[in-house]
Design a protein around this motif. Structure first.
Motif, short mmCIF file in Angstrom:
data_model
loop_
_atom_site.label_atom_id
_atom_site.label_comp_id
_atom_site.label_asym_id
_atom_site.label_seq_id
_atom_site.Cartn_x
_atom_site.Cartn_y
_atom_site.Cartn_z
N LEU A 78 0.82 -1.21 0.00
CA LEU A 78 0.00 0.00 0.00
C LEU A 78 0.85 1.26 0.00
CD1 LEU A 78 -2.87 1.09 0.01
CD2 LEU A 78 -2.86 0.92 2.50
N SER A 79 1.96 1.24 0.73
CA SER A 79 2.81 2.44 0.78
C SER A 79 3.44 2.75 -0.57
CB SER A 79 3.89 2.28 1.85
OG SER A 79 4.76 1.26 1.50
N VAL A 80 3.59 1.74 -1.42
CA VAL A 80 4.14 1.96 -2.76
C VAL A 80 3.17 2.79 -3.60
CG1 VAL A 80 4.86 0.78 -4.89
CG2 VAL A 80 5.48 -0.16 -2.66
N TYR A 81 1.89 2.56 -3.41
CA TYR A 81 0.88 3.24 -4.22
C TYR A 81 0.44 4.57 -3.64
CZ TYR A 81 0.59 -1.02 -6.92
OH TYR A 81 0.90 -2.09 -7.71
N LEU A 91 -0.17 6.19 7.15
CA LEU A 91 -0.22 4.73 7.06
C LEU A 91 0.64 4.09 8.14
CD1 LEU A 91 -1.16 2.18 5.57
CD2 LEU A 91 0.85 2.43 4.09
N LYS A 92 1.85 4.62 8.37
CA LYS A 92 2.72 4.09 9.41
C LYS A 92 2.08 4.21 10.79
CE LYS A 92 7.19 4.69 7.19
NZ LYS A 92 8.49 5.36 7.22
N VAL A 93 1.41 5.34 11.04
CA VAL A 93 0.74 5.53 12.33
C VAL A 93 -0.40 4.53 12.49
CG1 VAL A 93 -0.71 7.12 13.67
CG2 VAL A 93 1.41 7.94 12.64
N ILE A 94 -1.17 4.34 11.44
CA ILE A 94 -2.30 3.39 11.51
C ILE A 94 -1.79 1.97 11.73
CG2 ILE A 94 -4.15 2.33 10.14
CD1 ILE A 94 -4.56 5.17 8.88
N ILE A 95 -0.75 1.59 11.01
CA ILE A 95 -0.17 0.25 11.18
C ILE A 95 0.38 0.08 12.60
CG2 ILE A 95 1.74 -1.25 10.47
CD1 ILE A 95 1.24 -0.20 7.59
N SER A 96 1.07 1.10 13.10
CA SER A 96 1.60 1.04 14.47
C SER A 96 0.49 0.94 15.49
CB SER A 96 2.47 2.27 14.76
OG SER A 96 3.63 2.25 13.99
N LEU A 97 -0.60 1.66 15.27
CA LEU A 97 -1.75 1.61 16.19
C LEU A 97 -2.37 0.21 16.21
CD1 LEU A 97 -3.66 3.13 18.09
CD2 LEU A 97 -5.02 3.74 16.08
N ILE A 98 -2.53 -0.38 15.04
CA ILE A 98 -3.08 -1.74 14.96
C ILE A 98 -2.14 -2.73 15.65
CG2 ILE A 98 -3.66 -3.63 13.39
CD1 ILE A 98 -4.65 -1.43 11.41
#
Length: 165
Positions: A78-81, A91-98
């Motif tokens: 996803l980060s590529v797109y 995106l990094k914050v959301i992934i870290s939160l999950i």
């Protein structure tokens, strides 16, 4: 801030020491097993049971250390797109939160598991050591993973806040 750095560095040194010691004990135990079995045609009853203790500690401390180092395989397509640095930071914050949320749940369950293990009086079959000795590595491992993912989450939020468009 110096004391925090000292504690943080000491924690990592302790983890590396536990991983080295537990790996060495596992290798020693397996080596003794092989020598006893194939050289002396005998065995030490319950040696495999003793190997479980350092194996648990190696696995869960290693998982925590891997969480700190972030050197694991990811499939982050996803980060590529995503176009734009701010979206990638989100995106990094959301992934870290999950990650932090899930690992915190596992840490909570490990607390309940250790309490259950202590209350049940579970012990090993041959050596009769309390099962919470190897199982406590689950709590320590998930506790450290929670700490590392929480710190990663805070860093992500700070980076997002500091980002200038």
């Amino acid at each position: 801030m110096n004391i925090v750095h000292t504690i943080w560095s000491s924690l990592l040194v302790i983890q590396r020491g536990i991983m080295i010691l537990s790996s060495s004990l596992i290798l020693l135990g397996l080596g003794v097993t092989v020598v006893l079995r194939y050289v002396f045609q005998t065995g030490l009853h319950g040696l495999e049971e003793l190997i479980i203790i350092p194996a648990f500690w190696m696995y869960f401390i290693g998982a925590a250390y891997g969480t700190y180092k972030k050197e694991h395989i990811t499939a982050d397509i996803l980060s590529v797109y995503l176009k734009g640095e701010k979206k990638r930071l989100w995106l990094k914050v959301i992934i870290s939160l999950i990650n932090c949320s899930l690992i915190s749940i596992f840490a909570f369950w490990s607390i309940e598991y250790i309490i259950w293990s202590i209350n049940s009086g579970a012990h090993s079959n041959v050596w009769k050591y309390p099962m919470y000795i190897p199982q406590s590595s689950i709590l320590v491992g998930f506790g450290l993973m929670t700490l590392y993912t929480f710190v990663d989450l805070v860093k992500g939020i700070v980076n997002l806040y500091r980002y200038k468009t």
